[in-house]
Design a protein around this motif. Structure first.
Motif, PDB file in Angstrom:
ATOM      1  N   PHE A 155       0.834  -1.208   0.000  1.00 55.69           N
ATOM      2  CA  PHE A 155       0.000   0.000   0.000  1.00 55.69           C
ATOM      3  C   PHE A 155       0.867   1.256   0.000  1.00 55.69           C
ATOM      4  CE2 PHE A 155      -2.559   3.345   1.884  1.00 55.69           C
ATOM      5  CZ  PHE A 155      -3.772   3.198   1.235  1.00 55.69           C
ATOM      6  N   GLN A 185       0.343   3.415  -3.226  1.00 52.85           N
ATOM      7  CA  GLN A 185      -0.650   4.455  -2.979  1.00 52.85           C
ATOM      8  C   GLN A 185      -0.056   5.722  -2.362  1.00 52.85           C
ATOM      9  OE1 GLN A 185      -3.722   3.522  -4.256  1.00 52.85           O
ATOM     10  NE2 GLN A 185      -2.385   1.815  -4.813  1.00 52.85           N
ATOM     11  N   VAL A 224      -2.679  -4.800  -2.122  1.00 54.42           N
ATOM     12  CA  VAL A 224      -3.198  -3.430  -2.069  1.00 54.42           C
ATOM     13  C   VAL A 224      -4.710  -3.440  -1.922  1.00 54.42           C
ATOM     14  CG1 VAL A 224      -3.495  -1.293  -3.375  1.00 54.42           C
ATOM     15  CG2 VAL A 224      -1.270  -2.437  -3.360  1.00 54.42           C
ATOM     16  N   ARG A 233      -6.720  -1.865   1.224  1.00 53.00           N
ATOM     17  CA  ARG A 233      -7.771  -0.845   1.087  1.00 53.00           C
ATOM     18  C   ARG A 233      -9.035  -1.273   1.831  1.00 53.00           C
ATOM     19  NH1 ARG A 233      -7.190   0.232  -5.390  1.00 53.00           N
ATOM     20  NH2 ARG A 233      -5.717   1.984  -5.310  1.00 53.00           N
ATOM     21  N   THR A 234      -9.412  -2.537   1.656  1.00 51.87           N
ATOM     22  CA  THR A 234     -10.618  -3.037   2.325  1.00 51.87           C
ATOM     23  C   THR A 234     -10.475  -2.930   3.838  1.00 51.87           C
ATOM     24  OG1 THR A 234     -11.064  -4.583   0.512  1.00 51.87           O
ATOM     25  CG2 THR A 234     -12.105  -5.045   2.638  1.00 51.87           C
ATOM     26  N   VAL A 269     -10.636   0.779   4.945  1.00 57.78           N
ATOM     27  CA  VAL A 269     -12.017   1.284   4.887  1.00 57.78           C
ATOM     28  C   VAL A 269     -12.812   0.784   6.085  1.00 57.78           C
ATOM     29  CG1 VAL A 269     -14.201   1.125   3.628  1.00 57.78           C
ATOM     30  CG2 VAL A 269     -12.088   1.608   2.392  1.00 57.78           C
TER      31      VAL A 269
END
Length: 204
Positions: free
Chosen positions: A154, A158, A182, A186-187, A190
């Motif tokens: 990540f 990112q 990645v 992200r999951t 979030v």
């Protein structure tokens, strides 16, 4: 001594490809003995290396030493750099090895704290009241909750803007693996943000 003063030449909002080409050209010129190219190379990538080692080691306090070690290793190995990959990917691979070596060294030489409550001492030593400081701490806390491999993928793609192919090269894994890490990172982030924003239930 490597200077920490840096331009923002690696801003990922710009043309990263052309920036990487310039940095790679500086690395090749530095390999040929051009001292100005060495300075350009170090200045262009110092910030990226600092950010990467800070996240990878989860120890911002050690970032300067790790970045210094990375550049010393890189400058000593420039004669082996042939430009087959970008200089940035090559340098971050060296940074990754520097962090791994620091973990191994720390494991063999545990450090003792003179303070009776070392956790409190560390907290009191942290800066406060700086613009964006709280947000930065919150981000570090969220990233720290990720498994090491997902956090690294990540950060590389990112936060630092590396293409997936170069991130895979730095991490020594397949491109598909980086994409998967990645996506999972992200999951998780979030979900963590959703938990943070959720109202606290009031006790009856």
């Amino acid at each position: 001594m490597i200077t920490p003063a840096l331009p923002t030449s690696c801003d990922t909002s710009g043309d990263t490809t052309s920036v990487d080409e310039s940095i790679t050209a500086w690395a090749l010129a530095a390999r040929a003995g051009d001292p100005d190219a060495v300075e350009h190379f170090v200045r262009a990538l110092h910030r990226d290396v600092l950010r990467y080692v800070a996240h990878l080691s989860a120890d911002p306090q050690a970032a300067d030493d790790l970045a210094q070690d990375t550049f010393l290793r890189a400058l000593g190995s420039l004669h082996r750099f042939e430009g087959r990959s970008s200089a940035r990917a090559w340098l971050l691979s060296i940074a990754r090895r520097a962090v791994i070596d620091s973990f191994r060294y720390a494991a063999t030489r545990p450090r003792l704290s003179d303070a009776p409550d070392w956790r409190l001492a560390v907290e009191l030593a942290q800066p406060r009241g700086l613009p964006g400081f709280d947000d930065g701490v919150a981000l570090l806390d969220l990233l720290a909750a990720l498994p090491d491999e997902r956090r690294e993928a990540f950060v590389l793609t990112q936060l630092m803007g590396l293409p997936y192919a170069e991130a895979a090269e730095v991490s020594d894994c397949a491109v598909g693996t980086v994409r998967s890490r990645v996506a999972r990172a992200r999951t998780t982030l979030v979900d963590l943000l959703a938990e943070t924003d959720a109202p606290t239930p009031v006790a009856a």
